[in-house]
Design a protein around this motif. Structure first.
Motif, mmCIF file in Angstrom:
data_model
loop_
_atom_site.group_PDB
_atom_site.id
_atom_site.type_symbol
_atom_site.label_atom_id
_atom_site.label_comp_id
_atom_site.label_asym_id
_atom_site.label_seq_id
_atom_site.Cartn_x
_atom_site.Cartn_y
_atom_site.Cartn_z
ATOM 1 N N THR A 27 86.897 75.552 -66.820
ATOM 2 C CA THR A 27 86.249 74.720 -65.818
ATOM 3 C C THR A 27 85.200 75.566 -65.104
ATOM 4 O O THR A 27 85.527 76.651 -64.615
ATOM 5 N N PRO A 28 83.933 75.111 -65.048
ATOM 6 C CA PRO A 28 82.884 75.910 -64.397
ATOM 7 C C PRO A 28 83.276 76.274 -62.954
ATOM 8 O O PRO A 28 84.108 75.578 -62.354
ATOM 9 N N PRO A 29 82.687 77.364 -62.415
ATOM 10 C CA PRO A 29 81.527 78.102 -62.932
ATOM 11 C C PRO A 29 81.907 79.171 -63.959
ATOM 12 O O PRO A 29 82.979 79.772 -63.887
ATOM 13 N N VAL A 30 80.999 79.381 -64.921
ATOM 14 C CA VAL A 30 81.190 80.367 -65.982
ATOM 15 C C VAL A 30 79.986 81.310 -65.994
ATOM 16 O O VAL A 30 78.845 80.860 -65.913
ATOM 17 N N LEU A 31 80.257 82.591 -66.083
ATOM 18 C CA LEU A 31 79.205 83.596 -66.169
ATOM 19 C C LEU A 31 79.247 84.245 -67.544
ATOM 20 O O LEU A 31 80.246 84.842 -67.918
ATOM 21 N N ILE A 32 78.171 84.092 -68.310
ATOM 22 C CA ILE A 32 78.063 84.688 -69.644
ATOM 23 C C ILE A 32 77.198 85.932 -69.544
ATOM 24 O O ILE A 32 76.051 85.867 -69.089
ATOM 25 N N VAL A 33 77.736 87.061 -69.961
ATOM 26 C CA VAL A 33 77.014 88.335 -69.881
ATOM 27 C C VAL A 33 76.970 88.955 -71.277
ATOM 28 O O VAL A 33 78.013 89.110 -71.923
ATOM 29 N N ALA A 34 75.776 89.310 -71.723
ATOM 30 C CA ALA A 34 75.589 89.893 -73.047
ATOM 31 C C ALA A 34 74.663 91.109 -72.933
ATOM 32 O O ALA A 34 74.044 91.325 -71.884
ATOM 33 N N PRO A 35 74.555 91.913 -73.974
ATOM 34 C CA PRO A 35 73.644 93.059 -73.912
ATOM 35 C C PRO A 35 72.195 92.670 -73.632
ATOM 36 O O PRO A 35 71.454 93.428 -73.014
ATOM 37 N N THR A 36 71.781 91.474 -74.104
ATOM 38 C CA THR A 36 70.436 90.974 -73.832
ATOM 39 C C THR A 36 70.520 89.551 -73.300
ATOM 40 O O THR A 36 71.481 88.823 -73.569
ATOM 41 N N ALA A 38 68.652 87.132 -74.240
ATOM 42 C CA ALA A 38 68.504 86.237 -75.379
ATOM 43 C C ALA A 38 69.861 85.944 -76.027
ATOM 44 O O ALA A 38 70.133 84.806 -76.430
ATOM 45 N N ALA A 39 70.710 86.966 -76.115
ATOM 46 C CA ALA A 39 72.033 86.766 -76.714
ATOM 47 C C ALA A 39 72.885 85.845 -75.853
ATOM 48 O O ALA A 39 73.626 84.991 -76.357
ATOM 49 N N ALA A 40 72.795 86.002 -74.529
ATOM 50 C CA ALA A 40 73.544 85.131 -73.624
ATOM 51 C C ALA A 40 73.040 83.695 -73.714
ATOM 52 O O ALA A 40 73.835 82.739 -73.730
ATOM 53 N N ASP A 41 71.706 83.531 -73.776
ATOM 54 C CA ASP A 41 71.123 82.194 -73.897
ATOM 55 C C ASP A 41 71.542 81.529 -75.209
ATOM 56 O O ASP A 41 71.855 80.331 -75.240
ATOM 57 N N GLU A 42 71.526 82.298 -76.282
ATOM 58 C CA GLU A 42 71.888 81.743 -77.588
ATOM 59 C C GLU A 42 73.336 81.259 -77.598
ATOM 60 O O GLU A 42 73.656 80.209 -78.161
ATOM 61 N N PHE A 43 74.219 82.025 -76.954
ATOM 62 C CA PHE A 43 75.626 81.617 -76.875
ATOM 63 C C PHE A 43 75.754 80.317 -76.079
ATOM 64 O O PHE A 43 76.493 79.404 -76.466
ATOM 65 N N ALA A 44 75.034 80.212 -74.962
ATOM 66 C CA ALA A 44 75.081 79.003 -74.143
ATOM 67 C C ALA A 44 74.518 77.798 -74.903
ATOM 68 O O ALA A 44 75.041 76.680 -74.793
ATOM 69 N N ILE A 45 73.463 78.018 -75.675
ATOM 70 C CA ILE A 45 72.886 76.933 -76.485
ATOM 71 C C ILE A 45 73.909 76.450 -77.511
ATOM 72 O O ILE A 45 74.045 75.248 -77.774
ATOM 73 N N GLY A 46 74.662 77.391 -78.100
ATOM 74 C CA GLY A 46 75.713 77.020 -79.043
ATOM 75 C C GLY A 46 76.786 76.174 -78.384
ATOM 76 O O GLY A 46 77.297 75.212 -78.981
ATOM 77 N N THR A 58 76.072 80.232 -65.985
ATOM 78 C CA THR A 58 75.027 81.214 -65.680
ATOM 79 C C THR A 58 74.980 82.237 -66.799
ATOM 80 O O THR A 58 76.016 82.685 -67.275
ATOM 81 N N ARG A 59 73.765 82.598 -67.233
ATOM 82 C CA ARG A 59 73.620 83.576 -68.318
ATOM 83 C C ARG A 59 72.861 84.786 -67.805
ATOM 84 O O ARG A 59 71.963 84.659 -66.975
ATOM 85 N N SER A 60 73.223 85.947 -68.337
ATOM 86 C CA SER A 60 72.574 87.169 -67.882
ATOM 87 C C SER A 60 72.784 88.288 -68.891
ATOM 88 O O SER A 60 73.804 88.324 -69.583
#
Length: 234
Positions: A27-36, A38-46, A58-60
């Motif tokens: 259940t949100p809020p969810v924070l996605i953190v990746a090395p880049t 772009a990687a965080a955005d790609e995961f969120a798009i998936g 949130t992606r970062s």
């Protein structure tokens, strides 16, 4: 201590698929953190492609999150972050200074080469993130040179009221430990974090400790990160 789910697999695709499966039940809020980012955005798009829509996510990148969390305190202290290119400029300046005083021995034959400032900037950054003081580096020509360069780089930044990434990591870690809203209470998804220094390990551990729940994906061959985060071996 929040629930930590570790996904340690050799396949990147398998790790991401497993992480998406877990996130769907959050259940949100969810924070996605990746090395880049772009990687965080790609995961969120998936996630959006699977669910039809997403909200409260949130992606970062790691560096972006460190900067966002550290900046308020740095501003209060009247200092600013230094960019990688300025780190190289500092390295070039202190090398020239020490060479003009004949204070470098081991590096003297290569110190004037074009690639030296960039290589030195990386080395000094690694030493700072490993929390190694100049006084602890001694015992030989290379070590003596590195100690002198590290000491001068630190003094140069203090003179310019600038801080490097190691200081930003320490500042961000302290802010997270004190309960910054950027992390506290959020579900955390850490995608393949790269942990190679004490400072990086402390920051990631602080993120996990302050989150509501945490998912971390790690390649099974990344023994350093597995050990640093205390994850179960595959």
């Amino acid at each position: 201590m929040p629930t930590l789910t570790s996904i340690v697999l050799p396949s990147a695709a398998a790790r991401l698929a497993a992480a998406r499966s877990h996130v769907k039940s959050m259940t949100p809020p969810v924070l996605i953190v990746a090395p880049t980012r772009a990687a965080a955005d790609e995961f969120a798009i998936g996630l959006a492609a699977d669910a039809g829509a997403t909200f409260g996510i949130t992606r970062s990148s790691v560096a972006e999150l460190v900067t966002r969390i550290a900046l308020p305190e740095l501003a209060q202290r009247g200092v600013t972050p230094s960019a990688p290119i300025s780190d190289e400029a500092v390295s070039a300046r202190i090398t020239d200074e020490l060479m003009s005083r004949a204070a470098l021995r081991y590096f003297a034959p290569v110190a004037r080469m074009p690639g030296f400032p960039r290589a030195l900037a990386r080395t000094l950054a690694e030493l700072r993130q490993a929390r190694i003081a100049p006084s602890s580096i001694a015992g030989g020509p290379a070590n003596d040179d590195i100690a002198a360069l590290l000491e001068r780089a630190t003094a140069e930044r203090q003179r310019a009221s600038a801080v490097d990434y190691a200081t930003m990591l320490e500042t961000a870690t302290r802010a997270v430990e004190e309960g910054t809203d950027a992390v506290a209470g959020r579900h955390l998804v850490l995608l393949d974090p790269v942990v190679s220094t004490d400072a990086e390990s402390a920051f990631i551990r602080a993120l996990v400790a302050r989150s509501a729940t945490a998912i971390v994906t790690v390649a099974s061959g990344d023994k350093n990160t597995i050990a640093a985060l205390g994850l179960a071996q595959p």
